[in-house]
Structures are given as structure tokens and as C-alpha cells.
Design a protein around this motif. Sequence first.
Motif, PDB file in Angstrom:
ATOM      1  N   ASP A 283       1.215  -1.290  -0.198  1.00  0.00           N
ATOM      2  CA  ASP A 283      -0.023   0.323   0.109  1.00  0.00           C
ATOM      3  C   ASP A 283       0.772   1.315  -0.197  1.00  0.00           C
ATOM      4  N   LEU A 284       0.369   2.360  -0.754  1.00  0.00           N
ATOM      5  CA  LEU A 284       0.905   3.991  -0.021  1.00  0.00           C
ATOM      6  C   LEU A 284       0.150   4.125   0.891  1.00  0.00           C
ATOM      7  N   ASP A 285       1.381   4.521   1.963  1.00  0.00           N
ATOM      8  CA  ASP A 285       0.938   4.844   3.438  1.00  0.00           C
ATOM      9  C   ASP A 285       1.423   5.666   3.809  1.00  0.00           C
ATOM     10  N   LEU A 286       0.689   6.887   4.039  1.00  0.00           N
ATOM     11  CA  LEU A 286       1.210   7.983   4.678  1.00  0.00           C
ATOM     12  C   LEU A 286       0.616   8.793   6.254  1.00  0.00           C
ATOM     13  N   ARG A 287       0.251   7.239   6.300  1.00  0.00           N
ATOM     14  CA  ARG A 287      -0.241   7.478   7.953  1.00  0.00           C
ATOM     15  C   ARG A 287       1.028   8.705   8.470  1.00  0.00           C
ATOM     16  N   PHE A 288       0.423   9.680  10.038  1.00  0.00           N
ATOM     17  CA  PHE A 288       1.820  10.360  10.487  1.00  0.00           C
ATOM     18  C   PHE A 288       1.867   9.337  11.151  1.00  0.00           C
ATOM     19  N   THR A 289       3.983   9.590  10.650  1.00  0.00           N
ATOM     20  CA  THR A 289       5.174   9.292  11.186  1.00  0.00           C
ATOM     21  C   THR A 289       6.126  10.560  12.003  1.00  0.00           C
ATOM     22  N   PRO A 290       6.333  10.433  12.631  1.00  0.00           N
ATOM     23  CA  PRO A 290       6.772  11.804  13.384  1.00  0.00           C
ATOM     24  C   PRO A 290       8.372  11.098  12.522  1.00  0.00           C
ATOM     25  N   SER A 291       8.671  11.836  11.305  1.00  0.00           N
ATOM     26  CA  SER A 291      10.067  11.411  10.952  1.00  0.00           C
ATOM     27  C   SER A 291      11.065  12.241  11.116  1.00  0.00           C
ATOM     28  N   PRO A 292      12.626  12.428  11.072  1.00  0.00           N
ATOM     29  CA  PRO A 292      13.700  12.835  12.032  1.00  0.00           C
ATOM     30  C   PRO A 292      13.863  14.008  11.219  1.00  0.00           C
TER      31      PRO A 292
ATOM     32  N   THR B 159      17.385   6.219  10.745  1.00  0.00           N
ATOM     33  CA  THR B 159      16.837   7.060  11.884  1.00  0.00           C
ATOM     34  C   THR B 159      15.109   7.576  11.930  1.00  0.00           C
ATOM     35  N   TYR B 160      14.142   7.481  13.051  1.00  0.00           N
ATOM     36  CA  TYR B 160      12.991   7.499  13.521  1.00  0.00           C
ATOM     37  C   TYR B 160      12.876   7.959  14.516  1.00  0.00           C
ATOM     38  N   ARG B 161      11.193   8.672  14.254  1.00  0.00           N
ATOM     39  CA  ARG B 161      11.065   8.949  15.509  1.00  0.00           C
ATOM     40  C   ARG B 161       9.667   8.193  16.364  1.00  0.00           C
ATOM     41  N   GLY B 162       9.558   7.655  17.482  1.00  0.00           N
ATOM     42  CA  GLY B 162       8.147   7.336  17.979  1.00  0.00           C
ATOM     43  C   GLY B 162       8.840   5.313  18.072  1.00  0.00           C
ATOM     44  N   ASP B 163       7.641   4.233  18.019  1.00  0.00           N
ATOM     45  CA  ASP B 163       7.358   3.744  18.212  1.00  0.00           C
ATOM     46  C   ASP B 163       7.672   2.624  16.954  1.00  0.00           C
ATOM     47  N   PHE B 164       9.123   1.964  17.204  1.00  0.00           N
ATOM     48  CA  PHE B 164       9.583   1.093  15.821  1.00  0.00           C
ATOM     49  C   PHE B 164       8.722  -0.075  16.146  1.00  0.00           C
ATOM     50  N   ALA B 165       7.561  -0.293  16.466  1.00  0.00           N
ATOM     51  CA  ALA B 165       6.207  -1.607  15.855  1.00  0.00           C
ATOM     52  C   ALA B 165       5.966  -0.641  15.211  1.00  0.00           C
ATOM     53  N   ARG B 166       5.554   0.557  14.641  1.00  0.00           N
ATOM     54  CA  ARG B 166       5.158   1.473  14.029  1.00  0.00           C
ATOM     55  C   ARG B 166       5.837   1.382  12.445  1.00  0.00           C
ATOM     56  N   VAL B 167       7.302   1.197  12.410  1.00  0.00           N
ATOM     57  CA  VAL B 167       7.968   1.167  11.098  1.00  0.00           C
ATOM     58  C   VAL B 167       7.189  -0.094  10.382  1.00  0.00           C
ATOM     59  N   PRO B 168       6.468   0.441   9.028  1.00  0.00           N
ATOM     60  CA  PRO B 168       5.410  -0.335   8.106  1.00  0.00           C
ATOM     61  C   PRO B 168       6.560  -1.173   7.553  1.00  0.00           C
ATOM     62  N   ASP B 169       5.682  -3.081   7.784  1.00  0.00           N
ATOM     63  CA  ASP B 169       6.996  -4.148   7.052  1.00  0.00           C
ATOM     64  C   ASP B 169       6.969  -4.444   5.412  1.00  0.00           C
ATOM     65  N   ASN B 170       6.443  -2.698   4.662  1.00  0.00           N
ATOM     66  CA  ASN B 170       7.451  -2.456   3.230  1.00  0.00           C
ATOM     67  C   ASN B 170       8.012  -2.403   3.070  1.00  0.00           C
ATOM     68  N   HIS B 171       8.257  -1.329   4.106  1.00  0.00           N
ATOM     69  CA  HIS B 171       9.363  -0.239   4.378  1.00  0.00           C
ATOM     70  C   HIS B 171      11.160  -0.812   4.651  1.00  0.00           C
ATOM     71  N   ARG B 172      10.611  -2.424   6.344  1.00  0.00           N
ATOM     72  CA  ARG B 172      11.770  -2.702   6.207  1.00  0.00           C
ATOM     73  C   ARG B 172      11.943  -4.065   5.183  1.00  0.00           C
TER      74      ARG B 172
END
Length: 767
Positions: A29-38, A92-105
Motif C-alpha cells: 500500500d501507499l501509506d502516508l499515515r502520520f510518522t514523526p520523521s526526523p 533514523t526514526y521517531r516514535g514506536d519502532f513497531a510502527r515502521v511498516p513491513d513494506n518499508h523494512r
Amino acid sequence: MIHPHLTSAEHPYTVAVRALCEFTAKQGDLDLRFTPSPTAQEGIAGHATVASRRSASYQAEVPLSGHWQTLTVRGRADGFDASRQRLEEIKTYRGDFARVPDNHRQLHWAQAKVYGHLLCEQLHLEAITLALVYFNVATQQETVLEAEHSAASLAEFFGQLCSRFLAWSQQESAHRLQRNEALTALVFLHPDFRPGQRELAEAVYRGARSGRCVVAQAPTGIGKTVGTLFPLLKSAPGEQLDKVFFLAAKTSGRALALDALAHMQRHTPSLPLRVLELVARDKACEYPDRACHGDSCPLARGFYDRLGAAREAALHEPVLDKAHVREVALAHQVCPYYLSQEMVRWADVVVGDYNYYFDHSALLHGLTQANDWRVGVLVDEAHNLVDRARRMYSAELRQSDLTALRAQAPASLKRALDRLNRCWNTLHKEQDADYAAAAAVPDKLLQALALLITALGEHLAEDPAQVDAPLLGFYFTALQFTRLAEVFGTHSVFDITLEPTSAFAKKRQSVLCIRNVVPGPFLTPRHATARSMTLFSATLRPQAYHADMLGLPENTAWVDVASPFEAHQLDVHIARRISTRYTDRTRSIAPIVALMAQQYAERPGNYLAFFSSYDYLQKVADALAAQHPDLPQWRQSARMPEAERDAFLQRFTPDGQGIGFAVLGGAFSEGIDLPGSRLVGAFIATLGLPQVNPVNEQMRERLEASFGRGYDYAYFYPGMQKVVQAAGRVIRTTEDRGVVHLMDDRFLKPAALRLLPTWWEMEPPPR
């Protein structure tokens, strides 16, 4: 880095590791839900922190490259520890590591594997440890994912990605070769150039060949759009240009460019030129009430799974304007806006707004840097760039917004919100005047903002699907404010404006603003990134003003194209006994009405009348209506909807008669084309000077300190620019005849006369 400078299929097509992986390994998916990017600075600092924690044998930023058939793949691995044979890809990231999407990983692993293969090839390793290092910029903690891979398995993976990309790269190389051959043979669209158009075209071509910035003042009516696009495209093969960017201030400018390019393709059917129009997200979105992720929007669901087919189909459209992008996107059930952003990578000419290249986080500038593109940039109606760029590099925080957040924010944010509010109150506690400027942004304010940004980011990341719009809006505004504070200097002003009290806020509240005054320091790197840049307009005098404000290179070539128009085409009158100064406006109404009525009686037809404000406009229009009720008139209104603007212009028919009242600097004083009898004259009852107020006075002081021409730079030059633009609506072709009345005695001053077009002759001549 998609960079096919060598266009034979026998030569390597160069692609960056990241671009290769994004093209072949992105899915889902295209997923632009909020992620507090550095921020970019936080990302750089995070990479440096990770590297500082490693052993002496650790090497950061390892350059790597390799080949697969006709592909060259290159990039920089984040880090390699030779003693452990361990290669790291740092994110680099902010917030909860578990919220890094699988397709990003999955994409991150693909990048690590490609770097791993290239390193194994370079060092002749049989196996290697790959590590994804996720660094939390807030907590400074690392989460590490490791995997062992043999060189053989990595080589197989690398081959799979390259084989998927190879057919595309061969297609792109073939397209590049055909495009360059066609551009080399391209001939001008018309039997001959218009007067002045050849001079403009030659200047653009010379600038492209020498890699210089060109500023061309060229009059309206000579065909500036074609006169700049044709020579730049003609130079593309020799200069190995990857892209041409045509940047416009308004929709009308984009439309002219798209029409010119479409005409070029009709004129030369064998020209395989890919043209793309970029439009704002809110104008391209099919589901404005949905969020941008697969659980909400059907065009985001499976976006990357369908992107390949949509991308291939889009290439068969020679002009991907808004309508054609939408057509292709909906046929393949993908988002039109993000399909257009993807197609930037494969387009030859991109037509869009200024902000796509000049803004702080501009798409076209970012892609140019990331992909090492050689680009030629055309900036249409460049006199608009000063004000537009100032807005790009300014940011405003309203305390009333903070108060509203405090009233409804969850308890977890209360401490950070209250701290910022206390700091904010301290700033204006002793302020007597409604407006005050400071030499710097207070450190305590920035510290409080940083804490709130961190708290807001963590809160918003807790449930990205249920984002609170006011919180999110304040978060992004605060981010922009702090990023500009990091680069604050003499080019900007920090000011505090007190707001009136209200029932909602019993105490005085204020607005904090980092207000850009001189955009040049921000624009200079944009000029340097382009192989060549041409800025053109009918009003780019004086040179020093634009060089200073736009940060132009010292070796910029300046061209003043002679006008094709002759003095007998335009009668220019200066009203010696009228003053439109603020204190004289009431007395000016009667002589202005008399002059307008007299001119209309002598030559009935369509006229435009320009004033400094809606209030002034209404008073003169009312007086004209009362004294001459049979004289048709129509008026511009504040915040006029697009349909009403169209209706306003439709009154200017070839056989029409009447006066349209408009505000100078508004929608009708530039960018409109009313040739022939559609417009026979203009009345300009203002010098267009910005209002004297505390903000503009502070800008004048800053410009005086920087350049020694504070009044001219803040008031006089911008005002006269608007006057000349408005007057330029009258004569559009060499067959037009018309009249312009400059209704203010200040137009007789030598400084004003020097800024008027040289082909004008004043009637009667000034004494």
C-alpha cells in the motif's frame, strides 16, 4: 540515480542503489499515515552518532559500484566494520519502532542486500553480516536486525533486481537516444521568429551551453514561452540535460507552456518528448475525505503493486497533463497525485509551480540532487519570485491556535503545551506596541517548541489512523518554524504581533513570525543545482534589485529584449494634477471620474481601471455610477471565486464597452490576455506602493541595512513593477492600439520614468 548520459544500449545505464530498490522491491500500500520523521539535520546527526559508537575499524559512507550486463549500480553504504565483516544500513526514526511498516523494512533489507553484494564483489568476500540499524533520534537508542548472507545468495538477489530493471533501462536508453536525435534536428515551430523572440531564444541557448544563469526582460507579446522552451530543448542533447523544468507562478503560465509543448509535438510528430504537469495535491485528490493509506483510500490500497503497469501506460501519453494523469491513474486504480510524482523520474519536461523547485522541501530540487540530474530550469514571470519565495521561507505561529489546543489536548500533552504558553506570554509581557521585532529567535522559545514537537510527535504516532487535524497542523507549523530558526540570519526578521482581546482569550495573545525579507540566500543553492537557469518577465528592472533579492550568481547574463511595439500604438498620459496619496484620495475621486468619463466618451470600448484597495475602488466606482449611470461597469471583489473571475473577464468581448474595476497586483493586473478590441485602455490610480505599516517598515530597515536602498527595495520597485505589469495588459500584439492613463503626479518623477518601458512616449511630454 537514474542517469543515462550514455544512450547506446551497449553502454551502461547508471542507477543508484536506492532507485533500483524502489523501482523493483517496493510493494503493498501507499501509506502516508502520520510518522514523526526526523529532520534532515537529525538524520545526519543520527548517522554520525551511530558511527561514533563503532570500533576503530568501522568505515562510514563507503562508496560502492558494480555492473550487471549493461547496468551500472552505485551508491554509498552507511557503514562497514571490516573486523566483523558487518555492513550496516542505518535508518533514523521517531516514535514506536513497531510502527515502521513491513513494506518499508522490506525495502531497507533490499538496499542492504544490494550494498552487501557490491561489497562482497569489491573485497572478494564469501559471506557477510548485514545489519539494519534503526536509530531513534529522540531516545538515542538503536534497534538492530541482523542476518548472515553468502556472497552467492546476494549475487542471485542482485541479479533478480537488475533483471527486472534491465528491460526498463534499455527502453529508457532507447528513448533518450531517440529524443536527443529528434531534438538535435528540431526546427522552430513557425516560419520565422517574432521580433525580439530570436534575441531571447539565442540568449537562452547561450546560457544553456555555457551553464550560466540568464535573466531576460522581454516584453509581452513576443512569445516568451516558445522563445525559451525551444532553445533549451534544442540545447539538451549537447548539454546532456536529463530534464527541463518550466516553473510558473500561476495556472495560466502552466497552460501556456503545455500548449506550446503540445504544438511542438504536433509540429514534429516524430519528437518523443514526455511532458508532465504537476498540480497541487488538493486539486488531484479523488477522495479528499479519505486518509492516504490502504485502509481508507482504495487508490492507496496496493498502490505499489499496480504502479508498474500504470507507469508503463503513462509513458504512452505524450502529454501527461492533469486530465491524462487522472485518466491513466484511474484506469489502473492508483492515486493520480502520487503517480504524477513517480513520473517525474521518467519525464523529459516537467511543468509546475515555483514551489516544486524553490521551496524548502521542493520535490524537483530534491530529486535533482538525489539523482544527480543535469537540469535546465525556466522561470516564467520571474518578477513574482521575490514575494513567492519570501512566503516559502517564512513561518507563523498563532497563540490563539495554541490556546485552542490547550483547551482540548490530552493530559499527556498538557505540560509541554503549558510550558510553551508561559514562554510565549513572557515574550510579549512587557511589549507596549502591537508590533515588535527582535534581532534573534529566543532560545527559551525554541527549547519549549522542541519539547512540544517531541511530545506531539509521540502522541500522534500512537494512533496514526486517528489523527487530530488541529494537533497535526500545529505540529507541522512548529516544525517549519524551528527549521527556519536553525538558519535564521540577516535575511529574515523575527517579530511579535499582539492580537486584540476576545471572549475566548481574556489576555492579549500574539503571533510569532519568522519573516523572510531577502530570499536570495535560500535561492542561491537552487540556482547552483541547475545546469542552467533562465528567469524571464516583462518587468525585471532594476538589475541590482533582482540580483540581490534572488541571490543570482555573479556571472549572470542580463538580456533586455527590444520591444516589437512602437510608440504610436500606445498613448500614455500622466495626470499632473491628481494625487492618489492616502491623504489625498477623497479629493482625487472627482478628477479621476471626470478623466475616465472623458476618455470613454472619446473612445468607447473596454477599459480596466486599477486601484490600490477595494475601498478606494468602490468609492470611485460608486461616484462614476452616480454621475454617469449609462456607462457600463463591473467590479472585482475581495476573495473572488474562480467562476466570478471568469465572468469578469468574459465581459471583455471584442465589441464590448465598459470599465472593469480591479485592484492593482490582483488577479487581473497580470497573466491575462485581452488582445485587440477586447481591451483598449487602462487607468492606473496608484503607484502600487505597499502599505506603510510596522511590518513593511521593519523590512525597509532590514533592506536599508543590507543594501542601502531600503525604501526602493521595500516600496518603490515592487510598486512600479505592478504598474508596468497592469499597463502591459493593453498592448498584446503589433496590431493593437490603446491608451494608458497614469493617474498620479508622482509618475512624473525621474525615478518613476526610468522604470517605465523604454518604447513608451508620454503625452504630453513631462516638463
